[in-house]
Design an enzyme around this catalytic site. Sequence first.
Site, PDB file in Angstrom:
ATOM      1  N   THR A 155       0.940  -1.240   0.124  1.00 42.46           N
ATOM      2  CA  THR A 155      -0.124  -0.080   0.015  1.00 42.46           C
ATOM      3  C   THR A 155       0.944   1.432   0.107  1.00 42.46           C
ATOM      4  O   THR A 155       2.058   1.229   0.643  1.00 42.46           O
ATOM      5  CB  THR A 155      -0.859   0.061   1.254  1.00 42.46           C
ATOM      6  OG1 THR A 155      -0.157   0.214   2.294  1.00 42.46           O
ATOM      7  CG2 THR A 155      -1.667  -1.241   1.256  1.00 42.46           C
ATOM      8  N   HIS A 156       0.465   2.204  -0.796  1.00 41.30           N
ATOM      9  CA  HIS A 156       1.497   3.541  -0.620  1.00 41.30           C
ATOM     10  C   HIS A 156       2.871   3.125  -1.624  1.00 41.30           C
ATOM     11  O   HIS A 156       3.787   3.706  -1.419  1.00 41.30           O
ATOM     12  CB  HIS A 156       1.707   4.105   0.545  1.00 41.30           C
ATOM     13  CG  HIS A 156       0.514   4.432   1.312  1.00 41.30           C
ATOM     14  ND1 HIS A 156      -0.018   5.794   1.458  1.00 41.30           N
ATOM     15  CD2 HIS A 156      -0.188   3.715   2.213  1.00 41.30           C
ATOM     16  CE1 HIS A 156      -0.947   5.786   2.139  1.00 41.30           C
ATOM     17  NE2 HIS A 156      -1.275   4.605   2.669  1.00 41.30           N
ATOM     18  N   SER A 277      17.242  -0.680 -27.150  1.00 40.27           N
ATOM     19  CA  SER A 277      17.585   0.505 -27.214  1.00 40.27           C
ATOM     20  C   SER A 277      18.560   0.830 -28.573  1.00 40.27           C
ATOM     21  O   SER A 277      19.378  -0.401 -28.656  1.00 40.27           O
ATOM     22  CB  SER A 277      18.087   0.737 -26.150  1.00 40.27           C
ATOM     23  OG  SER A 277      19.044   1.986 -26.285  1.00 40.27           O
TER      24      SER A 277
END
Length: 471
Positions: A155-156, A277
Amino acid sequence: MSKLWGGRFTKQTDQLVEEYTASITFDKELAEEDIQGSLAHVTMLGKCGILSLDDVEKIKDGLHSVQGMIRRGELEYAISDEDIHMNIEKTLIDLIGPVGGKLHTGRSRNDQVATDMHLYLRKRVVEFVGLLTKLQDALLEQAKKNLDTIIPGYTHLQRAQPILFAHHMMAYVSMFGRDIERLQDSYKRINVLPLGAGALAGTTFPIDRHYVAQQLGFDRVYENSLDAVSDRDFILEFLSNASFIMMHLSRFCEEMVLWSSTEFAFIELDDAFCTGSSIMPQKKNPDVAELVRGKTGRVYGNLFGLMTVLKALPLAYNKDMQEDKEGMFDTVRTLQGALQLFATMVSTMKVNTERMRQAVNQDFSNATDIADYLVNKGLPFRQAHEVIGKIVLYCIQNKKYLLDLSMDEFSKFSSLFDDKIYKILQPEHVVNARNVYGGTASNQVSDAIARAEEVLNESNEWVTTYLEKSK
Ligand code: ARG
């Protein structure tokens, strides 16, 4: 032949105006639906005695020829014929002569275009439910393969409590399940026939709207002719449902991007779903996940775009409403691409169980469980919370995790501890202790998978039935 509506004009349309106002470049996508609607309309005109059966046959044959030309890519669309409706009608008249001009009896492009859009969207909605069930299927497979894989739950974005990876996958199954329900529910508002509303007021011809509805598989006809030609709610509802789906996909994308970073290394996306890339040889970028996340913006944009077009529009048709199409087609294409790619991206995703385990062993996500342990021994939860907070602080200061503490160390914080605590702190125990309906305990997740598979079967049956209905 000049314009189909050229009678009251004395001048040619300005070339730029013609290009600016034409919609044929994009609404040709509605060609099949336009023919389908016209066939039903002309059949009804015959049945009601408005056209002779002989004329009806000629028109139907002509429409089938136009349909063949479209399917073979032979019809050359003309900007000067503005839109798909007039391109088809003009070609019909070219093919079968003036009798083709009887097709538009008792009809306006206003109720015609609305009908085409209803026919178009109802098919797409069923297809999208089908694509969502495929994605749910891929998620369920990952869940079943990972019934004992434990990951930190956050959470968070801070470690909170460990959960099963399967539980995390099943959260998405639930989210896409709501998306399916929303699409299924919207079907009853899409499957309504506008035709017969005329330009706005109905028509002087003794038409039979219900007969047209029946031929086209519509469950109902619009109650009010003015509403029938003014309504674009069904498109907004689709754009809104599409926005929900993209938002759900985008949250998953974000997790995939995070999880496939070196810092997390919880998953590895298949090479086929990543790109390299041009400068850094070591890179493997989760481009598909990033792009689906990015394209969520344009899908929201299409919703807000049409909301804004319709705001403050007076009732009945206004040319502004032609702007309903490009955003809708764009959303359909964007969503189709995203959902098709996603199902395979999920099923080919490699889950790094070792790394997840390592992460779970090195955090305090089992802290709630010792608090609950003290509560079970009679300590009020608030006091237990305080005690564990102090233990965690002690651990951080001494570079330890809870399972590293000796019995002596535990006892310094509370006399209620005994050696059962070592069992309680094990990640498996922590997970399986959440044995509540909908919780992460493995038997609960197994039950959730079984229930979801039943719902998935029902959704698939719905798709089969409604694909047939919305042909
Ligand atoms: N091309 C138009 C559209 O897409 C069709 C309806 C035109 N109706 C009219 N009265 N000009 O909205």
